[in-house]
Design a protein around this motif. Structure first.
Motif, PDB file in Angstrom:
ATOM      1  N   GLU A   1       0.809  -1.229   0.000  1.00  0.00           N
ATOM      2  CA  GLU A   1       0.000   0.000   0.000  1.00  0.00           C
ATOM      3  C   GLU A   1       0.840   1.276   0.000  1.00  0.00           C
ATOM      4  O   GLU A   1       1.838   1.384   0.712  1.00  0.00           O
ATOM      5  CB  GLU A   1      -0.920  -0.026   1.230  1.00  0.00           C
ATOM      6  N   THR A   2       0.389   2.241  -0.804  1.00  0.00           N
ATOM      7  CA  THR A   2       1.013   3.568  -0.812  1.00  0.00           C
ATOM      8  C   THR A   2       0.518   4.339   0.412  1.00  0.00           C
ATOM      9  O   THR A   2      -0.527   4.001   0.987  1.00  0.00           O
ATOM     10  CB  THR A   2       0.619   4.340  -2.085  1.00  0.00           C
ATOM     11  N   VAL A   3       1.252   5.399   0.778  1.00  0.00           N
ATOM     12  CA  VAL A   3       0.832   6.196   1.937  1.00  0.00           C
ATOM     13  C   VAL A   3       0.696   7.682   1.621  1.00  0.00           C
ATOM     14  O   VAL A   3       0.244   8.453   2.472  1.00  0.00           O
ATOM     15  CB  VAL A   3       1.788   5.998   3.136  1.00  0.00           C
TER      16      VAL A   3
ATOM     17  N   GLY B   1       3.899   4.036  -5.876  1.00  0.00           N
ATOM     18  CA  GLY B   1       3.455   2.803  -6.548  1.00  0.00           C
ATOM     19  C   GLY B   1       4.535   2.285  -7.490  1.00  0.00           C
ATOM     20  O   GLY B   1       4.838   1.086  -7.498  1.00  0.00           O
ATOM     21  N   ARG B   2       5.114   3.204  -8.270  1.00  0.00           N
ATOM     22  CA  ARG B   2       6.173   2.775  -9.201  1.00  0.00           C
ATOM     23  C   ARG B   2       7.360   2.185  -8.435  1.00  0.00           C
ATOM     24  O   ARG B   2       7.959   1.196  -8.852  1.00  0.00           O
ATOM     25  CB  ARG B   2       6.633   3.962 -10.055  1.00  0.00           C
ATOM     26  N   GLU B   3       7.673   2.803  -7.299  1.00  0.00           N
ATOM     27  CA  GLU B   3       8.793   2.305  -6.478  1.00  0.00           C
ATOM     28  C   GLU B   3       8.462   0.892  -5.951  1.00  0.00           C
ATOM     29  O   GLU B   3       9.298  -0.009  -5.994  1.00  0.00           O
ATOM     30  CB  GLU B   3       9.015   3.273  -5.307  1.00  0.00           C
ATOM     31  N   LEU B   4       7.241   0.704  -5.470  1.00  0.00           N
ATOM     32  CA  LEU B   4       6.852  -0.604  -4.914  1.00  0.00           C
ATOM     33  C   LEU B   4       6.869  -1.691  -5.987  1.00  0.00           C
ATOM     34  O   LEU B   4       7.225  -2.837  -5.701  1.00  0.00           O
ATOM     35  CB  LEU B   4       5.460  -0.510  -4.262  1.00  0.00           C
ATOM     36  N   THR B   5       6.509  -1.333  -7.220  1.00  0.00           N
ATOM     37  CA  THR B   5       6.466  -2.370  -8.267  1.00  0.00           C
ATOM     38  C   THR B   5       7.864  -2.871  -8.645  1.00  0.00           C
ATOM     39  O   THR B   5       7.981  -3.914  -9.290  1.00  0.00           O
ATOM     40  CB  THR B   5       5.753  -1.883  -9.555  1.00  0.00           C
TER      41      THR B   5
ATOM     42  N   PRO C   1       7.670  -8.704  -9.767  1.00  0.00           N
ATOM     43  CA  PRO C   1       6.653  -8.571 -10.823  1.00  0.00           C
ATOM     44  C   PRO C   1       5.219  -8.798 -10.338  1.00  0.00           C
ATOM     45  O   PRO C   1       4.276  -8.369 -10.998  1.00  0.00           O
ATOM     46  CB  PRO C   1       7.033  -9.656 -11.844  1.00  0.00           C
ATOM     47  N   ASN C   2       5.055  -9.488  -9.195  1.00  0.00           N
ATOM     48  CA  ASN C   2       3.688  -9.766  -8.724  1.00  0.00           C
ATOM     49  C   ASN C   2       3.168  -8.741  -7.711  1.00  0.00           C
ATOM     50  O   ASN C   2       2.137  -8.967  -7.070  1.00  0.00           O
ATOM     51  CB  ASN C   2       3.567 -11.192  -8.153  1.00  0.00           C
ATOM     52  N   ILE C   3       3.851  -7.606  -7.604  1.00  0.00           N
ATOM     53  CA  ILE C   3       3.347  -6.548  -6.712  1.00  0.00           C
ATOM     54  C   ILE C   3       2.079  -5.935  -7.280  1.00  0.00           C
ATOM     55  O   ILE C   3       1.984  -5.626  -8.470  1.00  0.00           O
ATOM     56  CB  ILE C   3       4.406  -5.430  -6.533  1.00  0.00           C
ATOM     57  N   THR C   4       1.087  -5.780  -6.411  1.00  0.00           N
ATOM     58  CA  THR C   4      -0.136  -5.040  -6.731  1.00  0.00           C
ATOM     59  C   THR C   4      -0.096  -3.765  -5.897  1.00  0.00           C
ATOM     60  O   THR C   4       0.046  -3.835  -4.674  1.00  0.00           O
ATOM     61  CB  THR C   4      -1.381  -5.863  -6.338  1.00  0.00           C
ATOM     62  N   VAL C   5      -0.212  -2.635  -6.558  1.00  0.00           N
ATOM     63  CA  VAL C   5      -0.149  -1.370  -5.820  1.00  0.00           C
ATOM     64  C   VAL C   5      -1.520  -1.091  -5.211  1.00  0.00           C
ATOM     65  O   VAL C   5      -2.540  -1.129  -5.903  1.00  0.00           O
ATOM     66  CB  VAL C   5       0.234  -0.203  -6.756  1.00  0.00           C
TER      67      VAL C   5
ATOM     68  N   ALA D   1      -4.518   7.966  -9.381  1.00  0.00           N
ATOM     69  CA  ALA D   1      -3.319   7.117  -9.342  1.00  0.00           C
ATOM     70  C   ALA D   1      -3.618   5.752  -9.941  1.00  0.00           C
ATOM     71  O   ALA D   1      -2.803   5.181 -10.679  1.00  0.00           O
ATOM     72  CB  ALA D   1      -2.826   6.973  -7.896  1.00  0.00           C
ATOM     73  N   CYS D   2      -4.809   5.230  -9.660  1.00  0.00           N
ATOM     74  CA  CYS D   2      -5.225   3.931 -10.200  1.00  0.00           C
ATOM     75  C   CYS D   2      -5.230   3.974 -11.723  1.00  0.00           C
ATOM     76  O   CYS D   2      -4.715   3.061 -12.389  1.00  0.00           O
ATOM     77  CB  CYS D   2      -6.612   3.573  -9.661  1.00  0.00           C
TER      78      CYS D   2
END
Ligand code: G3P
Length: 217
Positions: free
Chosen positions: A57-59, A70-74, A78-82, A93-94
């Motif tokens: 989750e973003t904050v 979100g871009r950083e978390l991905t 490869p299976n990260i869902t933001v 953002a979505c």
């Protein structure tokens, strides 16, 4: 119905994954806090255990901040869902992140209208919070049913991810309504195996077996 595990505790995820009970994982800032771990480190470890979607989750509160986070978390796997909140900024953002090909989970959904907006913004998952609606004397499962109807009416592909699941009863209700996914704490998933008649029947079988004096091994 797919099972996601709502935790950042890797040992519990591993135990359930070994039984084939884990199709994905959801985390949030509260679960990261409970784990006591660094978000990137623990999320990477989870992605090493589970092939399915792992929500991180973003904050940030503004769209640009959520997009950057979100871009950083991905980058973690490869299976990260933001995961973004269901605010106007979260919807922006979505739209951007899903347009870039990332999976997006829009969270903190409490109405069918919010779910409709998330689907229009390209969400992969919508997370209606069942238990928190029950907490304020509403029926959280009514929301799951309403979203199912709305999405089916228009053939939206966004998956309904029933969240804030607190009991085994919530799991069966979500499955009966047709939620695509339910995310639950490990304890709730284990509770699904329990039935008093199973315990009673097992005790009766073992008592009779004692009387036979036999052994299998
Ligand atoms: O899936 C969302 C979940 O972590 C929130 O659950 O029990 O805090 O409402 P709860």
């Amino acid at each position: 119905m797919k099972f996601f595990v709502d935790t950042a505790e890797v040992d519990q995820i591993r135990e359930l994954a070994e039984l084939g009970m884990v199709d994905g994982v959801t985390t949030n800032p509260s679960l990261i806090m409970k784990s006591g771990r660094d978000i990137k480190e623990v999320t990477a470890e989870i992605c090493g255990i589970v092939d399915g979607p792992v929500s991180a989750e973003t904050v940030a509160l503004d769209a640009d901040g959520m997009i950057a986070e979100g871009r950083e978390l991905t980058k973690i796997a490869p299976n990260i869902t933001v995961k973004v909140p269901l605010t106007w900024a979260g919807l922006k953002a979505c739209k951007v992140l899903s347009g870039e090909g990332h999976m997006v989970n829009v969270t903190l959904c409490f109405s069918a209208n919010q779910a409709l907006l998330a689907a229009k913004a390209g969400a992969t998952f919508i997370s209606p919070f069942v238990g928190r609606l029950d907490d304020i004397n509403l029926d959280g499962m009514d929301l799951i049913a309403d979203i199912r109807t709305v999405y089916d009416n228009y053939d939206f592909k966004t998956q309904i991810l029933a969240a804030s699941i607190r009991s085994a009863n919530h799991m069966s209700q979500a499955a009966l309504i047709g939620a695509d996914v339910a995310t639950a704490p490990p304890s709730v998933i284990k509770k699904m195996a329990e039935h008093p008649l199973t315990d009673k029947g097992l005790a009766a079988f073992l008592a009779d077996w004692e009387k036979t004096g036999q052994k299998i091994l």
